[in-house]
Design an enzyme around this catalytic site. Structure first.
Site, mmCIF file in Angstrom:
data_model
loop_
_atom_site.group_PDB
_atom_site.id
_atom_site.type_symbol
_atom_site.label_atom_id
_atom_site.label_comp_id
_atom_site.label_asym_id
_atom_site.label_seq_id
_atom_site.Cartn_x
_atom_site.Cartn_y
_atom_site.Cartn_z
ATOM 1 C CG MET A 169 124.230 -16.444 40.079
ATOM 2 S SD MET A 169 125.582 -17.291 40.923
ATOM 3 C CE MET A 169 124.999 -17.306 42.620
ATOM 4 C CD GLU A 175 101.413 0.578 42.150
ATOM 5 O OE1 GLU A 175 102.468 0.447 41.476
ATOM 6 O OE2 GLU A 175 100.539 1.425 41.884
ATOM 7 C CE LYS A 195 86.017 5.536 42.986
ATOM 8 N NZ LYS A 195 86.512 6.548 42.039
ATOM 9 C CG PHE A 253 91.224 4.586 33.255
ATOM 10 C CD1 PHE A 253 92.298 4.647 32.364
ATOM 11 C CD2 PHE A 253 91.388 5.104 34.521
ATOM 12 C CE1 PHE A 253 93.492 5.223 32.742
ATOM 13 C CE2 PHE A 253 92.587 5.685 34.912
ATOM 14 C CZ PHE A 253 93.641 5.741 34.014
ATOM 15 C CD GLN A 254 94.442 3.385 36.844
ATOM 16 O OE1 GLN A 254 93.776 3.502 37.860
ATOM 17 N NE2 GLN A 254 95.655 3.930 36.719
#
Lengths: 584, 183
Positions: free
Chosen positions: A485, A51, A163, A113-114
């Site tokens: 760096m 993502e 949802k 969930f999630q």
């Protein structure tokens, strides 16, 4: 005419109405309903491998097109993976709209969930965000999101969609521009500069003996490159372009003196230090530019043009603050200058200043010690070759670190929107997904991503996305087997005590890895191989190419102003230290 | 965000921000989050809907030493839900606060607290065998004084609301108000 559709259909239709042509995303449980109507939409969806990649692709797309990038992912871990790109876009004022799925409204707050508190988590890394609790709100919220993301100081906006809000039906309606503006009583960006301040700015410009135009990313956001050129040529003053503004004026324009700041060239840094007037255009006095603030440009008066009122006086108190859109304000300043000159005002003679500046340019060009036969490849040499052997209009993306600074230093930027990098947040791993997004936005252009071996290993898997989606980009990995760096800082400031910066000279095998991801892999170890490899890469346009340059790990970025020190104490390349006295 | 224990209202320099926001979920979190993120201190905070149900007013007293006020105001104003911000000059605004306190006190000495409460024009809310709960509404300075005096008896619990404030009506505005046109 009350048409009933689902929230998901309304979302996709609203995105179409906002002229979205591409969504970068990855589906999952809660966002599933939105992926169904996508099947019958003309919008192209690019399926990423992580993502974070979707977010940076949206940024890259926005960088080069000026249109908002759109990313869509599911709830929970997908939303948290989006935090880095959102913060990156927020720091660099990139217009972006991010859509996240959320658990159903009935499950919110139950640790489902999630589930995560996406709007809570992203509140401080977005310009605005909203949890949409009813499908009827979707069209207005989408319109608001695009309006907020693209106007004023641009930035990322996130919409969190439960949802059931996507599944339930709503009555379609499309709000008018007036309804959008009315629905946001607290959002009214100031576009036009204050006329009195503009006159005052013009007056200061006509008094200045040692003016410098300090140009930041805001000039690009405001599509003000043309206006800038007119102002610069009228004032006939040196122009510095910050890391976010590279290309705002062509590097080969006689007035352009390049990038200032921690790794800026000595002329740009010193011209600002010695200036008596900084005409600051869409820049924000970042600590990487100012060094120690108290010692920054001590004799300069400040004109500060910025669309964000909060930038006025945040770091340095301006003598003339102008809140407004850079393009409109610059045009007004040009007009005011013309009026004053016609009214008899006289342009001051700044030729002494300009010859001082060009003296510095002659004494202190960017410099590195060329490789002796048998030495390891110099990364700067690779970039010079890349610059000289890439087609006109090439878009250059970079990750974060030494390779980023060398890219900005050694490239010759000829036009705006050909430089894509992570400035404010400094996100390692930015370049590959950003380059993919840039190529989607400008398929007609060659897109090169310059990466370090450290950065490459953070987001390389998106090259699989590039292969599968047929988005051919080119990647130059400057592989020095180090977090370069950090190594440089440890060498210079920690007595060469190298702690956890050595990656590995053997693994991964970048060529095999590139091939495994469907790309062409090329390894370059000697100077003679550099140009042929670049030419070969440029000739391949049916797939992505990864060129691994095995470069000298001891090479450091110069000049450098150590963090927190005065810009007067700029560290030059050791070869230039003997002429340091000219830097006055 | 941290709350300083000393009574701020006794110090002359404090800032009152009256922030008009859209009455929407999460607005308070945005405002509070901004203070935390930018390192500003809130001394007290009071929120409630206004006469317009679409708008709420957040009255924030800012610890003046924590950051330049100008930056706080500008950053606050960048929040999309923030409609208007006024800085109220303490000398030109009316400030009110409410305090409820329970004091432990033996029955035979209770009269002293009752008397004190009456002097301050407070109210007796509940009386127990060895405790009394009182309330006082007024200017924050008045509440400070009352709290100080109660402390001598032994405060068991005390809660103050944080101040709410509006600009004082000047003479002209007062007269307009008489004609039925406040503001």
């Amino acid at each position: 005419m009350s048409e009933k559709i689902t929230g998901a259909q309304a979302l996709i239709r609203a995105l179409e109405k906002e002229k979205v042509d591409t969504i970068f995303g990855l589906p999952g449980g809660c966002i599933l309903p939105a992926y169904d109507p996508l099947l019958s939409s003309p919008i192209r969806h690019i399926l990423v491998r992580h993502e974070q990649g979707a977010g940076h692709m949206a940024e890259g797309y926005a960088h080069v097109t000026g249109r908002p990038g759109v990313a869509m992912v599911t709830s929970g871990p997908a939303a948290t993976n989006m935090v880095t790109p959102l913060c990156d876009a927020y720091m660099d004022s990139i217009p972006m709209v991010c859509i996240t799925g959320q658990v159903s409204t009935t499950a919110i707050g139950t640790d489902a969930f999630q589930e995560c508190d996406t709007v809570g988590i992203t509140r401080s890394v977005t310009k605005h965000n909203e949890l949409i609790m009813s499908p009827d709100e979707i069209p207005l919220m989408v319109r608001q999101a695009f309006h907020i993301a693209t106007t004023g100081r641009p930035g990322p906006v996130l919409l969190d969609l439960p949802k059931d809000v996507l599944q339930n039906s709503m009555t379609w309606h499309w709000p008018t521009d007036e309804e959008v503006v009315e629905s946001l009583p607290g959002y009214k960006p100031t576009m036009k500069g204050h006329p009195r301040m503009i006159k005052e700015a013009a007056r200061l410009i006509l008094e200045a003996k040692q003016p410098v135009l300090y140009v930041g990313g805001g000039v690009l956001k405001a599509r003000a490159a043309e206006a800038l050129l007119e102002l610069a040529e009228m004032v006939d003053a040196p122009v510095v372009t910050t890391l976010m503004a590279r290309g705002a004026i062509p590097d080969d324009h006689p007035l352009c003196i390049g990038m200032p700041g921690m790794h800026g060239n000595a002329t740009a840094v010193t011209a600002m230090q010695k200036s008596d007037l900084l005409v600051t255009l869409g820049a924000r006095f970042d600590d990487r530019i100012t060094g120690k603030v108290d010692a920054f440009a001590p004799d300069a008066k400040i004109i500060h043009v910025d669309i964000d009122p909060a930038e006025q006086g945040k770091v340095r108190r301006p003598d003339v603050p102008i809140v407004g859109d850079c393009r409109l304000v610059i045009e007004e300043i040009v007009k005011a200058l013309k009026d004053m000159l016609q009214g008899g005002a006289v342009k001051p003679d700044i030729s002494a200043w300009k010859s001082r500046v060009s003296g510095w340019q002659e004494q202190f060009p960017l410099h590195y010690a060329a490789a002796e036969p048998g030495d390891a490849l110099k990364p700067q040499y690779c970039l010079e070759q890349l610059r000289d052997n890439s087609p006109e209009g090439t878009i250059l993306c970079s990750g974060v670190g030494q390779h980023q600074m060398w890219s900005s230093q050694y490239w010759n930027f000829k036009e705006p929107y050909t430089w894509v990098n992570s400035g404010g947040l400094g996100t390692m791993g930015f370049s590959i997904p950003a380059a993919i997004g840039a190529k989607v936005g400008r398929p007609d252009r060659t897109v090169w991503a310059v990466d370090g071996d450290g950065c490459f290993q953070m987001t390389a898997q998106e090259l699989v996305t590039a292969s599968v989606e047929r988005i051919p980009i080119k990647v130059a990995v400057l592989n020095n087997s180090y977090l370069g760096m950090v190594r440089q800082w440890q060498e210079m400031f920690y007595e060469e005590r190298y702690s956890e910066v050595y990656l590995s000279p053997e693994v991964p095998d970048f060529v095999k890895w590139a091939e495994a991801m469907g790309c062409v892999g090329i390894r370059v170890e000697s100077p003679e191989e550099v140009q042929p490899a670049i030419e070969k890469a440029n000739s391949i346009d049916d797939r992505s190419v990864v060129v691994e340059f095995r470069v000298d790990a001891s090479e450091k970025v110069f000049p450098m102003i150590p963090a927190g020190q005065s810009n007067d104490d700029i560290l030059l390349h050791p070869d230039q230290c003997s002429v340091r006295e000219y830097l006055r | 965000m941290s709350i300083t224990p000393t009574a701020l209202s006794n110090q002359p320099a404090h800032h009152i921000l009256s922030v008009l926001v859209q009455n929407r979920p999460g607005v308070l979190a945005r405002v509070a989050g901004l203070f935390a993120r930018r390192g500003y201190n809130i001394f007290s905070l009071a929120v409630a809907p206004t006469e317009d149900p679409d708008l709420s007013r957040i009255t924030i007293v800012v610890d003046v030493e924590s950051a330049p006020l100008e930056q706080i105001v500008k950053q606050l104003f960048k929040l999309v839900d923030v409609v208007k911000i006024s800085e109220l000059d303490p000398r030109r605004s009316v400030e009110r606060e409410l305090m409820i306190a329970t004091v432990r006190i033996a029955a035979e000495e209770r009269g002293q607290v009752v008397e004190l409460t009456n002097i301050f024009e407070g109210k007796i809310l509940a009386v127990g065998v060895e405790a009394i709960t009182v309330s006082l509404e007024g200017s924050p300075e008045k509440l400070d004084d009352f709290e100080e005096l109660l402390r001598g008896y032994g405060i068991v619990e005390l809660q103050r609301t944080g101040r709410v404030a509006l600009p004082k009506l000047d003479k002209e505005a007062r007269l307009r108000a008489v004609r039925g046109k406040a503001s």
